[in-house]
Design an enzyme around this catalytic site. Structure first.
Site, PDB file in Angstrom:
ATOM      1  N   SER A 175      52.646  -1.879  39.273  1.00 28.57           N
ATOM      2  CA  SER A 175      52.663  -1.087  40.498  1.00 28.57           C
ATOM      3  C   SER A 175      51.606   0.002  40.539  1.00 28.57           C
ATOM      4  O   SER A 175      51.512   0.726  41.528  1.00 28.57           O
ATOM      5  CB  SER A 175      54.036  -0.416  40.661  1.00 28.57           C
ATOM      6  OG  SER A 175      54.240   0.542  39.609  1.00 28.57           O
TER       7      SER A 175
ATOM      8  N   SER B  13      53.607  -2.285  34.690  1.00 29.82           N
ATOM      9  CA  SER B  13      52.886  -1.718  35.827  1.00 29.82           C
ATOM     10  C   SER B  13      51.595  -0.989  35.476  1.00 29.82           C
ATOM     11  O   SER B  13      50.859  -0.579  36.360  1.00 29.82           O
ATOM     12  CB  SER B  13      53.796  -0.776  36.615  1.00 29.82           C
ATOM     13  OG  SER B  13      54.786  -1.508  37.287  1.00 29.82           O
TER      14      SER B  13
ATOM     15  N   LYS C 212      48.634   8.670  40.013  1.00 35.59           N
ATOM     16  CA  LYS C 212      49.525   7.767  40.747  1.00 35.59           C
ATOM     17  C   LYS C 212      50.525   8.603  41.543  1.00 35.59           C
ATOM     18  O   LYS C 212      51.072   9.591  41.032  1.00 35.59           O
ATOM     19  CB  LYS C 212      50.244   6.862  39.745  1.00 35.59           C
ATOM     20  CG  LYS C 212      51.156   5.815  40.348  1.00 35.59           C
ATOM     21  CD  LYS C 212      51.714   4.906  39.249  1.00 35.59           C
ATOM     22  CE  LYS C 212      52.630   3.833  39.825  1.00 35.59           C
ATOM     23  NZ  LYS C 212      53.130   2.914  38.779  1.00 35.59           N
TER      24      LYS C 212
END
Length: 461
Positions: free
Chosen positions: A154, A178, A79
């Site tokens: 997210s 997330s 990420k």
């Protein structure tokens, strides 16, 4: 081999048996990333040179009988809030568009030290909160089950890359859900470990008392392998628990016989009414674990809205503390979603924040009391199947109570497993929650459920 194996664990066994080459896996992953990324936007940046160099080193170790462990030669993604030395880490934001870190995040070092092969940096909501936003330098990630749909946030790109079979493991972060939210909407396994189990050094912060690093993967066993590699004390991280890393693997296949499981039914049936498919998925998870030997009953916690009100006051306040200097100096450079969420956060008072912290302690005590009678808790991970991405509003997370943030407040381990499919063939997820530092038991229950069901045989096309 024309495609990656379904799971990381399967790929690791093939590599160990010299039935597949790490270089071959890396080339499959890179080819698929190049082909699928224009539609999925799962990656902000591919790193083919890094991947090939790491894969060649893994293959050399394979041929010499010196593999570093189960991650050696496995294609993964990070990420883009995890810092990577010499490779831009942007937070999916114009603010850090040209930011090149000097060293790797702790988890990047840990996975790299185990031989993992980095295919690229995955998309995220802006600074892990502002999305899905269409006014940033990179578009938001799309759901591989239906590219008109939202991935959840997210950890958007990590979930999309995994669901599409581009990588076999990926990093995520979980401040209000997330990891678990994208896992639910994309049909994956994803665990938010106990707060303090994994180092956050080198991860762009959102909310210091809630942020948790963790993995996403296709299956629970994969998550266990990834989490084992990233867990452990880090003296550089003030929030890191000073205790030995737990053994997450030796008891993974121990089953659930004799465990006491509580279903927080009111969270997803009354406090917020989840879709029929989501409710069926939670019931299915509970029924399977009961069949496998657990005792299952309903439990009652404080209202879901209480957890959400407290969680969002804390998250917004801490996020504003992180971003206030940039917000004052570079307000217009933020995307609209994050800019307006941070502006809203400026209306939260110090009194609100202190009262939220007081109520947080009360809510945590209530959950702790409930878990004296239960080894694990179950509830839904998302309120419904993935929505059309353009319909997700900038304040969507405040308009309806979320099912994941309660366990960011309490710091407990919580994971999402795929519990079936609903409208349009879209996946639904259910959560398994454990006591602090009993991550191994959470993983054991998820693994028992997956072994007893067929959901892991169905991949997004």
């Amino acid at each position: 081999m024309s495609d990656l194996p379904m799971s990381l664990a399967e790929a690791a066994r093939l590599i160990a048996a010299r039935k597949v080459s790490p270089v071959e896996l890396a080339e499959i992953a890179l080819e698929k990333a190049e082909r699928r990324n224009p539609d999925l936007h799962a990656f902000i940046r591919l790193t083919p040179e890094v991947a090939r160099t790491q894969a060649q080193a893994a293959e050399a170790r394979q041929m010499q009988g010196g593999l570093l462990g189960p991650l050696d030669g496995i294609p993964i993604g990070h990420k883009d809030i995890y810092e990577t030395a010499g490779i831009p880490t942007t937070g999916h934001s114009r603010i850090l568009e040209h930011h090149v870190p000097q060293r790797d995040a702790a988890t990047v070092r840990a996975w790299g030290g185990g031989g993992a092969v980095m295919v690229g940096k995955t998309a995220t909501h802006e600074f892990a909160w502002g999305g899905p936003s269409f006014d940033l330098p990179w578009p938001p990630a799309r759901n591989p089950w239906d590219t008109t749909r939202f991935t959840g946030g997210s950890s958007t790109g990590s979930a999309a890359a995994l669901a599409a079979g581009i990588v076999l493991g990926a990093t995520g972060s979980d401040t209000g859900g997330s990891i678990r939210g994208p896992a639910g909407l994309c049909g994956l396994a994803g665990i938010k470990p106990t707060f303090g189990l994994c180092s956050r050094v080198g991860i762009l912060p959102l909310a210091y008392s809630l942020d948790t690093a963790g993995p996403l993967a296709w299956a629970t066993e994969d998550c266990a392998l990834l989490l084992q590699a990233m867990a452990g004390h880090d003296p550089e991280d003030p929030s890191s628990a000073d205790r030995p890393a737990p053994d997450l693997l030796s008891g993974l296949s121990g089953g659930v016989k004799g465990l006491r499981i509580g279903v927080i039914r009111h969270f997803h049936e009354r406090d917020v009414v989840a879709s029929a498919a989501v409710r069926t998925g939670v019931d299915h998870l509970a029924d399977v674990l009961r069949t496998e030997g657990a005792t299952v009953r309903d439990v009652t916690l404080p209202p879901l809205m209480d957890f959400n009100a407290v969680g969002w006051v804390i998250l917004m306040s801490e996020a504003l503390a992180v971003h206030e200097p940039w917000l004052r100096a570079r307000f217009s450079e933020y995307g609209e979603f994050l800019r307006e969420r941070l502006a809203l956060a400026s209306l939260v008072s110090a009194t609100d924040f202190i009262q939220a912290q007081r109520r947080r302690r009360e809510l945590t005590a209530a959950v702790t009391a409930a878990m004296q009678e239960c080894d694990l808790l179950l509830t839904a991970a998302q309120v419904a199947e993935a929505p059309v991405i353009e319909t997700v509003g900038k304040f969507a997370s405040l308009e309806s109570p979320g099912l994941t943030i309660p366990f960011n407040l309490t710091g407990q381990p919580a994971m999402t497993v795929c519990a079936g499919f609903g409208e349009g063939g879209l996946p639904v997820g259910a959560q398994i929650i454990g006591r602090p530092f009993e991550d191994a038991l959470v993983l054991r229950a998820g693994h028992a459920f997956e072994r007893a069901t067929s959901w892991r045989a169905r991949r997004a096309e």
